[in-house]
Design an enzyme around this catalytic site. Structure first.
Site, short mmCIF file in Angstrom:
data_model
loop_
_atom_site.label_atom_id
_atom_site.label_comp_id
_atom_site.label_asym_id
_atom_site.label_seq_id
_atom_site.Cartn_x
_atom_site.Cartn_y
_atom_site.Cartn_z
N ASP A 104 63.43 30.87 8.76
CA ASP A 104 63.30 30.56 9.78
C ASP A 104 62.20 31.11 10.78
OD1 ASP A 104 65.03 32.56 10.60
OD2 ASP A 104 66.96 31.18 11.22
N ASN A 158 79.39 32.29 15.18
CA ASN A 158 80.06 31.13 15.50
C ASN A 158 79.75 30.34 13.52
OD1 ASN A 158 76.92 30.42 14.74
ND2 ASN A 158 76.52 28.43 16.72
N HIS A 206 76.86 30.24 11.96
CA HIS A 206 76.01 29.54 11.62
C HIS A 206 74.71 30.56 10.67
CE1 HIS A 206 72.72 31.55 14.78
NE2 HIS A 206 72.79 32.87 14.02
N GLU A 250 73.56 25.71 12.92
CA GLU A 250 74.48 25.14 13.81
C GLU A 250 75.78 24.75 13.45
OE1 GLU A 250 73.86 27.69 15.93
OE2 GLU A 250 72.29 27.88 16.82
C1 F6R Z 1 67.85 35.04 11.30
C2 F6R Z 1 69.16 33.97 10.49
C3 F6R Z 1 70.10 34.16 11.38
C4 F6R Z 1 70.99 35.72 11.87
C5 F6R Z 1 71.91 35.38 12.69
C6 F6R Z 1 72.50 36.64 12.55
O1 F6R Z 1 66.89 34.81 10.10
O2 F6R Z 1 68.48 33.43 10.03
O3 F6R Z 1 71.28 33.13 10.38
O4 F6R Z 1 71.06 36.06 9.84
O5 F6R Z 1 71.99 34.79 14.01
O6 F6R Z 1 71.90 37.46 13.42
P1 F6R Z 1 71.63 39.43 13.71
O7 F6R Z 1 72.25 39.96 12.73
O8 F6R Z 1 70.98 39.64 14.37
O9 F6R Z 1 73.52 39.14 14.10
#
Ligand code: F6R
Length: 244
Positions: free
Chosen positions: A67, A136, A138, A143
């Site tokens: 992303d 959450n 994701h 989301e």
């Molecule tokens: C990042 C991504 C997100 C993260 C998720 C966890 O490229 O796709 O899904 O993997 O938000 O983020 P952290 O590792 O910062 O807890």
């Protein structure tokens, strides 16, 4: 779903890097799906260390990131290309033209999403996709409520996600409201998936993921339908599951 329970984030990173390097040895032309955020940083460090000490080469590898924020310039520290460049790409021998991320500055975002899907197909699909998980549930920036059929698309970020990511910005107002993300179906097309989780903040999400029930309200739950998933999580993240 195979669950590897480890002591701490350090061990999680070691295990994840080892798995990636194993796959790379088996297939030097590996197509690797990458994630940003706090969780995979240690894994990238381990890959860099190994590249320096053992000479593991990425010359034939292609990477696709999950992303990218919309509207954050490439040279801004919160841009995901910037993140990847500084935390991995600049320190290994991956050819820059083989490292793909969605372009969050594209004039036509829909065309950009279609272009990204096309590039993924042209590369033959992802061999190993690295994932983190949001509190959450994701994955990527998909989301809760995102269709399991979704391909790469533009998303409106949840307030909980903007809050969680505000730690990387000087204030929450600076966190973008939109991002481009691989869709759930795009992620599920990867031949192998490795999901990393560390810390108590992820304990609730891990309980839901490992409960086995599958719902679009908890995007990561779709991984229960994938034939080749490895979860590498530390004790804190697994503390409310039976997997410690
Ligand atoms: C990042 C991504 C997100 C993260 C998720 C966890 O490229 O796709 O899904 O993997 O938000 O983020 P952290 O590792 O910062 O807890």
């Amino acid at each position: 779903m195979r669950v590897i329970s480890v002591k701490d984030p350090q061990e999680m990173s070691e295990q994840a890097a080892r798995l990636i390097m194993d796959r790379l040895r088996q297939k030097p032309k590996l197509v690797l799906g990458l994630a940003t955020g706090g969780t995979p940083e240690g894994t990238y460090q381990k890959l860099i260390e190994n590249h320096r000490t053992e000479g593991m080469s990425y010359r034939q590898v292609t990477t696709f990131n999950l992303d990218e924020y919309v509207g954050i310039p490439k040279m801004h520290p919160n841009n995901y290309f910037y993140y990847m460049k500084h935390r991995l790409f600049d320190h290994i021998d991956l050819p820059p033209e083989k490292a793909y991320l969605p372009n969050g500055e594209a004039e036509d975002l829909q065309t950009e999403c279609a272009r990204y899907e096309h590039l993924l197909k042209k590369a033959g699909g992802i061999d190993v996709q690295l994932l983190g998980i949001g509190v959450n549930g994701h994955i990527g920036f998909n989301e809760p409520g995102t269709s399991f059929e979704s391909l790469t698309h533009v998303v409106e970020l949840d307030e909980s996600t903007r809050k969680a990511n505000a730690r990387f910005f000087s204030s929450i107002e600076e966190v973008p409201h939109q991002a481009i993300t691989m869709g759930i179906q795009t992620i599920m097309c990867a031949r192998e998936i490795v999901l990393l989780a560390a810390g108590e903040a992820k304990a609730e999400a891990m309980t839901r993921l490992l409960s086995g029930s599958v719902t679009e309200q908890f995007p990561a739950s779709v991984l229960n339908h994938h034939p080749h998933v490895t979860v590498i999580a530390d004790e804190a993240a697994l503390k409310r599951t039976g997997n410690r």
